[in-house]
Design a protein around this motif. Structure first.
Motif, short mmCIF file in Angstrom:
data_model
loop_
_atom_site.label_atom_id
_atom_site.label_comp_id
_atom_site.label_asym_id
_atom_site.label_seq_id
_atom_site.Cartn_x
_atom_site.Cartn_y
_atom_site.Cartn_z
N SER A 492 -44.93 -1.52 -3.53
CA SER A 492 -43.97 -1.15 -4.18
C SER A 492 -43.55 -0.64 -5.10
CB SER A 492 -42.46 -1.96 -4.17
OG SER A 492 -43.64 -3.43 -4.96
N ASP A 493 -44.98 -0.71 -7.02
CA ASP A 493 -45.08 -0.35 -7.88
C ASP A 493 -45.51 0.87 -7.85
OD1 ASP A 493 -46.72 -1.71 -7.01
OD2 ASP A 493 -46.92 -3.64 -8.94
N LEU A 494 -46.44 1.22 -6.97
CA LEU A 494 -46.66 2.63 -6.60
C LEU A 494 -45.92 4.23 -7.41
CD1 LEU A 494 -49.11 2.62 -3.42
CD2 LEU A 494 -49.66 2.75 -5.95
N PRO A 495 -46.32 4.84 -7.71
CA PRO A 495 -45.35 5.57 -8.52
C PRO A 495 -45.17 6.69 -5.97
CG PRO A 495 -47.72 6.02 -8.81
CD PRO A 495 -48.03 4.65 -8.58
N GLU A 496 -44.57 7.30 -7.03
CA GLU A 496 -43.78 8.47 -5.74
C GLU A 496 -44.99 9.29 -5.65
OE1 GLU A 496 -40.88 8.92 -2.99
OE2 GLU A 496 -41.08 7.05 -3.83
N GLY A 497 -44.98 10.12 -7.12
CA GLY A 497 -46.02 11.72 -6.88
C GLY A 497 -46.46 11.71 -7.80
N ALA A 498 -47.08 13.19 -8.18
CA ALA A 498 -47.53 13.25 -9.30
C ALA A 498 -47.15 14.77 -10.27
CB ALA A 498 -48.79 12.93 -9.83
N THR A 499 -46.90 15.03 -11.61
CA THR A 499 -46.24 16.96 -11.43
C THR A 499 -47.80 16.36 -12.62
OG1 THR A 499 -45.01 18.59 -12.45
CG2 THR A 499 -45.05 15.61 -13.50
N VAL A 500 -48.40 17.80 -13.16
CA VAL A 500 -48.68 18.23 -14.21
C VAL A 500 -47.77 18.70 -14.87
CG1 VAL A 500 -50.40 19.69 -15.09
CG2 VAL A 500 -50.44 19.06 -13.14
N PRO A 501 -47.55 18.25 -16.57
CA PRO A 501 -46.55 18.86 -17.47
C PRO A 501 -47.04 20.58 -17.75
CG PRO A 501 -47.20 16.91 -18.74
CD PRO A 501 -48.30 16.60 -17.09
N ALA A 502 -46.11 20.70 -17.65
CA ALA A 502 -46.03 22.46 -18.03
C ALA A 502 -47.24 23.32 -18.95
CB ALA A 502 -44.65 23.15 -19.06
N LEU A 503 -47.50 22.19 -20.16
CA LEU A 503 -48.62 22.32 -21.12
C LEU A 503 -50.43 21.44 -20.74
CD1 LEU A 503 -46.98 23.36 -24.36
CD2 LEU A 503 -47.71 25.28 -22.86
N GLY A 504 -50.32 20.60 -19.84
CA GLY A 504 -50.59 19.44 -19.52
C GLY A 504 -52.51 20.26 -19.06
N LEU A 505 -53.25 19.35 -18.71
CA LEU A 505 -53.85 19.26 -17.67
C LEU A 505 -53.97 17.69 -17.18
CD1 LEU A 505 -57.82 20.44 -19.17
CD2 LEU A 505 -56.46 21.14 -17.15
N SER A 506 -53.52 16.69 -17.36
CA SER A 506 -53.82 15.66 -16.34
C SER A 506 -52.44 15.74 -15.43
CB SER A 506 -53.73 14.51 -17.39
OG SER A 506 -54.60 14.64 -18.25
N ASN A 507 -52.39 15.17 -14.39
CA ASN A 507 -51.49 14.84 -13.72
C ASN A 507 -50.50 14.08 -14.37
OD1 ASN A 507 -53.10 16.73 -12.10
ND2 ASN A 507 -53.44 15.67 -10.12
N LYS A 508 -49.64 13.38 -13.86
CA LYS A 508 -48.86 12.65 -14.54
C LYS A 508 -47.42 11.82 -13.71
CE LYS A 508 -44.91 12.48 -17.71
NZ LYS A 508 -44.44 13.29 -18.65
N ALA A 509 -48.20 10.17 -13.40
CA ALA A 509 -47.11 9.44 -12.05
C ALA A 509 -45.80 10.20 -12.76
CB ALA A 509 -47.50 8.28 -12.32
N VAL A 510 -45.41 10.17 -11.02
CA VAL A 510 -43.76 10.67 -11.06
C VAL A 510 -43.06 9.20 -10.46
CG1 VAL A 510 -41.73 12.06 -10.22
CG2 VAL A 510 -44.18 12.57 -11.35
N PHE A 511 -42.28 8.43 -11.10
CA PHE A 511 -41.45 7.21 -10.37
C PHE A 511 -40.61 7.55 -9.62
CE2 PHE A 511 -44.62 5.65 -13.15
CZ PHE A 511 -45.24 4.34 -12.35
N GLU A 512 -39.73 6.85 -8.91
CA GLU A 512 -38.60 7.34 -8.11
C GLU A 512 -37.20 6.96 -9.44
OE1 GLU A 512 -37.10 5.71 -4.00
OE2 GLU A 512 -38.69 4.47 -5.13
N GLY A 513 -36.85 6.34 -10.24
CA GLY A 513 -36.08 6.91 -10.88
C GLY A 513 -36.05 8.37 -11.49
#
Length: 828
Positions: A492-513
């Motif tokens: 239940s507390d797993l993130p939904e997916g991930a995205t890389v910010p426009a100027l970033g290198l790291s995959n950031k977690a994306v949560f349902e909210g």
């Protein structure tokens, strides 16, 4: 009896060599150059049908040789960076493999070959073949093949210009070959063959930048030529016999200028006119192709449809309007990617019947679209082969043996799994996620349990990734493994997916909210800069089949949960123990202090210990299956064995219990690779000095340090495999008669399977048995980088753990390939 080894899956993609690297034959096979091989892929069954090996450099262009009557081709021609052209002749029986395919190399060019075309000069296919090849040496060579001998009959010089594409056909109503060449001087050159010599008859100006593609099509009495260039335009030219147009010359109306030429001997005059200029692309057009002709009522019909591929990320189908005859973007069938971090397309081809199109993208990925049955204007993406476009450095099975993850110098981490379809028994493997798209070349990875891995690239940090909820749901849909079996805890507390910010290198977690916060796109909102570049590109998808390339690029990333800092140079190798509690890693080093192995805890992500011993880069690390030992091998030609002491509060502590030094070393070159036997009694090392050695025994009963040092000696005879050893792996399962199964990968790309059993006390000659030497069609074309056995019996996706005669071996190599082999252990 079944063959002991069969190729279960090959993951690869087309070379990034401009247009011409892909060709779709009438027999349904797509041929493309992948590293040094010509790969034959069958879209209908979604698997590689074979690979033709013969080039010693990158394959730049591939062309099926069309039969005049519309029958399936039996020959293809390819050109490569090794300066040669190869004709491949299939005898029409069995599969496309070594036994049934003959190759004729054509040597003569002094630089890389970049375009080829071929033409049968008579209806009997085995007779005369005319081949034109263009290369970076500013020449076009004309070759002819009679029977089984081929020779160069003419060299056309282009001064210091380059020819980018060549195409051969016959003049309308005759058997006179005509050759079109397009190059970097923005003109199309037409040659016709007279008295066995190609004469330059016309130069067609018009394009304003380098010409990238030319292709002929015969339509009734006329001959059409389509050309495309970096000026974003496509031009269509028409060649027809002049006699029938004489009557029209009287009126003085405005007409396009005609270029006229006469063929000696027949006294026929031909006129070349510009039929149409197609503008619709916004960037360089790399390729233009006609829909293949088909046989109808005993004669060949040429559909008036062309396909163009461009760097503007689109592929367009054009055809003349029914009423006016004006060429239009066919009700704007424009397929391609919108957004994303990709570049455009190099090439596009119609399937033989025109109902599918395949496109070759800048990063080598293939895209396939199929025409919808009802609405012919609608094209939908289909599942197609994919793989790394550069050397693949590491590959690992997940602990349950349900998928493999690989990392490569193309800066990606890719996950391949078997696709189980409800009604079919057939299982095919596909790339179903791309957890990491990085800015550095990837180097190594280790699985930390089932849905977590740590990877190292040409940077100083290790990055840890964890599977998001979206991946687990889709993985369950595609592989048929129920979700309950996959994630028992904290889903239940797993993130939904991930995205890389426009100027970033790291995959950031994306949560349902997070996804509901995105504003509705209306005109005003779009005008502000920040809204044109949304923070979240991730779109959760519910997949029932493997995703196409554009989804892999941005919707299948895994969130990065941790960075591990501590090494001073680029990470080189990483390993994790069986209970997923400790990670060991090492980096490139030329001094002792940098060659330290760092141990990390996977619960606190803290540094547990730094193990100093080696003087140069540690090349591979391996924990023993019983977790008591850690083995390291190094560029300093030695190995070191570390033993777990009583754990302190923070985690286990390792101390060095055995090693080789200058006096005791057996290997005389860098030790590339190592592995453990499943019972943790012996370990194996493989080196550039062509030797493979098994060492032991590692007894836990020995307590004092010096005894351990004395007790570990070579237990096997030194196995000389005849080439640099770059990878070894020992199966967790033994043969039915209790022998260890060992896979050895060589720098030449060959993979050899051995079995070994300790015979008595001192090593004897009979302890090694060679079981299988994989042939060219199975092994890699360049160095094997890593081998990894599946830990369980049976084949992934087959539910056959009980009939455990099958094992699976994953391998990856510098030839951009990831391969999975089915090995029958009762046949070894």
């Amino acid at each position: 009896m079944a063959a002991p080894v069969a190729v279960c899956h090959v993951a690869c993609c087309a070379n990034r060599a401009g247009g011409g690297a892909v060709s779709w034959g009438r027999g349904g096979l797509v041929a493309f150059g992948s590293c040094r091989d010509v790969v034959l892929y069958e879209p209908a069954v979604r698997r590689v049908a074979g690979a033709l090996r013969g080039h010693a450099g990158r394959v730049n262009c591939v062309r099926w040789i069309r039969r005049r009557g519309g029958a399936s081709e039996t020959e293809l021609v390819s050109g490569g960076s090794d300066k040669q052209v190869i004709i491949w002749e299939w005898n029409g029986t069995g599969t496309w493999n070594k036994q049934h395919v003959k190759s004729i190399p054509l040597k003569g060019h002094t630089e890389a070959v970049c375009a080829v075309d071929a033409l049968y000069q008579s209806d009997e296919p085995d007779l005369n073949l005319l081949i034109a090849s263009a290369a970076s040496d500013s020449t076009v060579r004309i070759w002819s093949r009679n029977g089984s001998e081929a020779k160069c009959i003419e060299i056309l010089q282009f001064g210091n210009g380059f020819v980018m594409d060549v195409c051969l056909s016959f003049l309308p109503g005759s058997n006179v070959p005509i050759l079109a060449c397009g190059g970097d001087d923005c003109k199309i050159y037409l040659f016709i063959q007279q008295n066995c010599q190609f004469q330059k008859i016309l130069i067609l100006p018009g394009h304003e930048d380098w010409i990238r593609g030319v292709e002929w099509a015969v339509c009734g009495e006329d001959l059409f030529l389509a050309s495309c260039a970096q000026d974003c335009l496509i031009r269509i030219w028409k060649v027809c016999t002049k006699s029938k147009q004489l009557a029209e010359t009287e009126d003085a109306s405005i007409r396009l200028k005609e270029n006229v030429f006469t063929v000696r001997g027949t006294d026929t005059t031909y006129a070349v006119t510009l039929e149409s200029v197609l503008a619709g692309h916004e960037n360089w057009v790399y390729a233009v192709h006609w829909q293949p002709s088909f046989c109808k009522g005993g004669s060949m019909q040429q559909p008036m449809r062309i396909l163009s591929a461009s760097m503007d990320k689109t592929v367009i189908i054009w055809e003349p309007d029914k009423e006016s005859g004006v060429w239009l973007e066919q009700a704007s069938v424009r397929v391609g990617e919108v957004g994303g971090n990709t570049l455009g397309f190099f090439d596009g081809q119609f399937s033989p019947d025109g109902s599918m199109i395949i496109a070759h993208a800048f990063h080598g990925a293939l895209h396939l679209w199929k025409q919808a049955a009802v609405n012919k204007k609608e094209w939908t993406p289909e599942v197609v082969i994919s793989g790394h476009f550069n050397s693949v450095e590491d590959v690992k099975w997940d602990p349950e043996g349900e998928f493999v993850i690989s990392v490569g110098s193309d800066q990606t981490t890719r996950l391949f799994a078997p696709w189980k379809r409800k009604q079919e028994t057939e299982v095919t493997w596909h790339e179903i996620a791309r957890p990491q798209v990085h800015g550095y070349d990837m180097r190594c990875l280790a699985m930390i349990g089932r849905f977590q891995f740590v990877s190292g690239a040409d940077e100083k940090v290790l990055r840890v990734f964890c599977a998001p909820k979206n991946f687990i749901e889709n993985f369950s849909n595609i592989t048929g493994v129920p979700v309950e079996k996959l994630c028992s805890h904290q889903s239940s507390d797993l993130p939904e997916g991930a995205t890389v910010p426009a100027l970033g290198l790291s995959n950031k977690a994306v949560f349902e909210g997070d996804m509901s916060l995105q504003p509705a796109v209306d005109e005003e909102a779009f005008n502000t800069i920040s809204n044109q570049y949304p923070e979240i590109y991730f779109q959760p998808l519910i997949l029932t089949e493997p995703p196409p390339e554009d989804h892999l690029l941005q919707n299948t990333l895994w969130p990065e949960i941790q960075k591990l800092y501590g090494h001073g140079y680029e990470i080189f190798c990483v390993a994790c123990n069986n209970s997923n509690t400790v990670i060991a890693s090492a980096c490139k080093a030329s001094k002792k202090e940098h060659a330290a192995i760092i141990l990390w805890s996977t619960t606190s992500w803290k540094k547990l210990q730094s193990l100093l011993f080696h003087n140069l880069t540690v090349t591979q690390l391996a924990f023993s299956p019983n977790e008591e030992f850690l083995l390291a091998v190094s560029r300093d030609r030695n190995w070191s064995l570390w033993r777990k002491q009583d754990s302190s509060g923070s985690g286990p502590v390792f101390s060095c219990c055995a090693y080789t030094d200058k006096n005791t070393a057996v290997h005389s070159r860098i030790i590339w690779t190592c592995d453990w036997t499943p019972d943790s009694k012996y370990f194996i090392t493989g080196s550039r000095d062509k030797k493979v050695i098994i060492w032991g025994q590692c007894n836990l009963s020995v307590s004092a340090e010096e005894n351990m040092l004395d007790s570990i000696k070579p237990c096997s005879t030194v196995l000389d495999v005849g080439d640099s050893v770059t990878a070894v792996s020992i199966s967790r399962l033994l043969t039915p008669d209790g022998r260890y199964i060992i896979a050895v990968g060589l720098e030449s790309g060959k993979i050899i399977l051995y079995t070994w059993k300790q015979s008595g006390q001192d090593p004897r000659q009979a302890d090694w048995t060679t079981c299988v030497e994989m042939d060219d069609s199975q092994s890699h074309a360049l160095a094997v980088k890593r081998l990894c056995w599946r830990h369980h019996a049976g084949r992934a996706g087959h539910n056959d753990q009980n009939s455990s005669e099958w094992l699976q071996l994953a391998s990856c190599g510098a030839d951009h390939c990831v391969k999975i082999f089915n090995v029958n252990r009762s046949a070894l």
